[in-house]
Design an enzyme around this catalytic site. Structure first.
Site, PDB file in Angstrom:
ATOM      1  N   ALA A  17       0.746  -1.083   0.049  1.00 47.12           N
ATOM      2  CA  ALA A  17       0.004   0.046   0.092  1.00 47.12           C
ATOM      3  C   ALA A  17       0.876   1.148   0.216  1.00 47.12           C
ATOM      4  O   ALA A  17       0.187   2.437   0.355  1.00 47.12           O
ATOM      5  CB  ALA A  17      -0.937  -0.091   1.074  1.00 47.12           C
ATOM      6  N   ARG A  19       2.210   2.479  -2.480  1.00 49.16           N
ATOM      7  CA  ARG A  19       2.110   3.115  -3.871  1.00 49.16           C
ATOM      8  C   ARG A  19       1.062   2.448  -4.575  1.00 49.16           C
ATOM      9  O   ARG A  19       0.638   1.484  -4.440  1.00 49.16           O
ATOM     10  CB  ARG A  19       3.417   3.441  -4.743  1.00 49.16           C
ATOM     11  CG  ARG A  19       3.973   2.156  -4.936  1.00 49.16           C
ATOM     12  CD  ARG A  19       5.501   2.292  -5.533  1.00 49.16           C
ATOM     13  NE  ARG A  19       6.515   2.951  -4.594  1.00 49.16           N
ATOM     14  CZ  ARG A  19       7.248   2.282  -3.994  1.00 49.16           C
ATOM     15  NH1 ARG A  19       7.226   0.837  -4.251  1.00 49.16           N
ATOM     16  NH2 ARG A  19       8.189   2.815  -3.367  1.00 49.16           N
ATOM     17  N   GLY A  22      -2.718  -0.094  -4.382  1.00 51.21           N
ATOM     18  CA  GLY A  22      -3.063  -0.146  -2.819  1.00 51.21           C
ATOM     19  C   GLY A  22      -2.901   1.208  -2.310  1.00 51.21           C
ATOM     20  O   GLY A  22      -3.727   1.383  -1.349  1.00 51.21           O
ATOM     21  N   TYR A 171       3.593 -15.784 -14.658  1.00 50.29           N
ATOM     22  CA  TYR A 171       3.011 -14.771 -13.904  1.00 50.29           C
ATOM     23  C   TYR A 171       1.414 -15.273 -13.721  1.00 50.29           C
ATOM     24  O   TYR A 171       0.907 -14.840 -12.740  1.00 50.29           O
ATOM     25  CB  TYR A 171       3.210 -13.593 -14.813  1.00 50.29           C
ATOM     26  CG  TYR A 171       2.091 -12.277 -14.284  1.00 50.29           C
ATOM     27  CD1 TYR A 171       2.524 -11.755 -13.164  1.00 50.29           C
ATOM     28  CD2 TYR A 171       0.927 -11.997 -14.889  1.00 50.29           C
ATOM     29  CE1 TYR A 171       1.628 -10.537 -12.436  1.00 50.29           C
ATOM     30  CE2 TYR A 171       0.455 -10.902 -14.519  1.00 50.29           C
ATOM     31  CZ  TYR A 171       0.630 -10.092 -13.146  1.00 50.29           C
ATOM     32  OH  TYR A 171      -0.228  -9.332 -12.791  1.00 50.29           O
ATOM     33  N   LYS A 175      -0.561 -15.439 -10.172  1.00 49.22           N
ATOM     34  CA  LYS A 175      -2.047 -14.442  -9.905  1.00 49.22           C
ATOM     35  C   LYS A 175      -3.259 -15.448  -9.801  1.00 49.22           C
ATOM     36  O   LYS A 175      -3.890 -15.091  -8.974  1.00 49.22           O
ATOM     37  CB  LYS A 175      -2.363 -13.680 -11.018  1.00 49.22           C
ATOM     38  CG  LYS A 175      -1.306 -12.615 -11.146  1.00 49.22           C
ATOM     39  CD  LYS A 175      -0.953 -11.739  -9.883  1.00 49.22           C
ATOM     40  CE  LYS A 175      -2.293 -10.822  -9.686  1.00 49.22           C
ATOM     41  NZ  LYS A 175      -1.879  -9.714  -8.545  1.00 49.22           N
TER      42      LYS A 175
END
Length: 295
Positions: A17, A19, A22, A171, A175
């Site tokens: 959080a 940047r 977030g 990736y 995710k």
């Protein structure tokens, strides 16, 4: 004047959080007077990326919320546990967990180093799992105290289409690990009245961190949206009754439309440019990803 929004009095633990998305979600919730925990690694200024947990915490206070900055590497169980303990000592509990911390490399199998593979899986999938596991006792207490506890994972809808895997298999696997947490925990935690959902953007969301990735074409930024749309969508989801809203894979654009927002141009970096759909990847997205494998 005391804030009295829907999330006033709620304690929200947000990973990653300092940047980007977030922080945008944190600032949105702060307007209600929520208690926000900035759980991220960046405690000292980065040479290239602006923002630390401390600057984010100060912005949250200025926006109307209470804040706590915690140095957390979600790969490290002791870091997560220490931050959760400090959160409970400071604010009395945890009502919402937002698993936002993520590592990204849009490289194909040939160009993905195993250390990069491990990093993505440790932060994305394992980090989401461990934060959810350690926050669970406090989320259960939140429900017992009459609140509406949520876990919100920033992860994609589950789809077995090869479009999701052909260009960046490692990736997508990482995710999808987050999304599998949503699928399983929504059912597992239903007996406690805890909602578990995922939120994913319709288009690429521009952040400073994304622009710093090797291979990123700065011109691509103009066909992205700003993090504000994810913040507005997350806020709308978190306002909903946990007992009536769980196991969903939300798309940011659909959520804000449900909230009556019709002007989506406000979220575009350049409203005159066509946006690239990442929910249903096509040739345009393939072209962007190709750049990562040439860098």
């Amino acid at each position: 004047m005391q804030n009295c929004g829907k999330l006033a009095g709620y304690t929200i633990f947000i990973t990653g959080a300092s940047r980007g998305i977030g922080k945008s979600v944190a600032l949105k919730a702060a307007q209600d007077g929520a208690n926000i925990v900035v759980a991220s690694k960046t405690s000292e200024p980065h040479p290239s990326l602006p923002g630390t947990i401390h600057t984010a915490a100060e912005e949250i206070k200025q926006a109307g919320g209470n804040s706590l900055a915690c140095v957390v590497d979600v790969r490290t169980e002791s870091d997560v546990q220490a931050a959760i303990d400090e959160t409970v000592d400071t604010f009395g509990g945890i009502d919402i967990l937002i698993n936002n911390a993520s590592a990204i490399s849009l490289t194909n199998t040939k160009n993905t180093a195993m250390k990069t593979y491990d990093l993505m899986h440790q932060i994305n999938a394992r980090g989401t799992y461990i934060c959810s596991k350690l926050a669970l006792p406090h989320l259960i207490k939140s429900r017992q105290n009459g609140k509406s506890p949520h876990i919100l994972n920033m992860s994609p809808p589950l789809s077995m289409s090869t479009d999701w895997f052909k260009n960046h298999c490692a990736y997508s696997m990482a995710k999808y690990g987050m999304s599998m947490c949503t699928l399983g925990m929504a059912e597992e935690f239903s007996e406690y009245g805890i909602a578990v959902n995922s939120l994913w953007p319709r288009t690429a969301i521009i952040t400073v961190a994304l622009e710093m990735i090797s291979g990123w074409n700065k011109q691509v930024s103009s066909v992205c949206r700003k993090p504000d749309i994810m913040a507005d969508a997350a806020y709308a989801i978190l306002k909903r009754d946990a007992s009536q809203c769980s196991g969903k894979f939300f798309i940011d654009e659909d959520v804000v439309k449900e909230e009556g927002i019709t002007d989506l141009d406000q979220y575009a970096v350049d409203p005159s440019k066509p946006l690239i759909d990442i929910v249903n990847p096509g040739p345009a997205w393939d072209g962007i990803v190709a750049a990562f494998n040439k860098s």
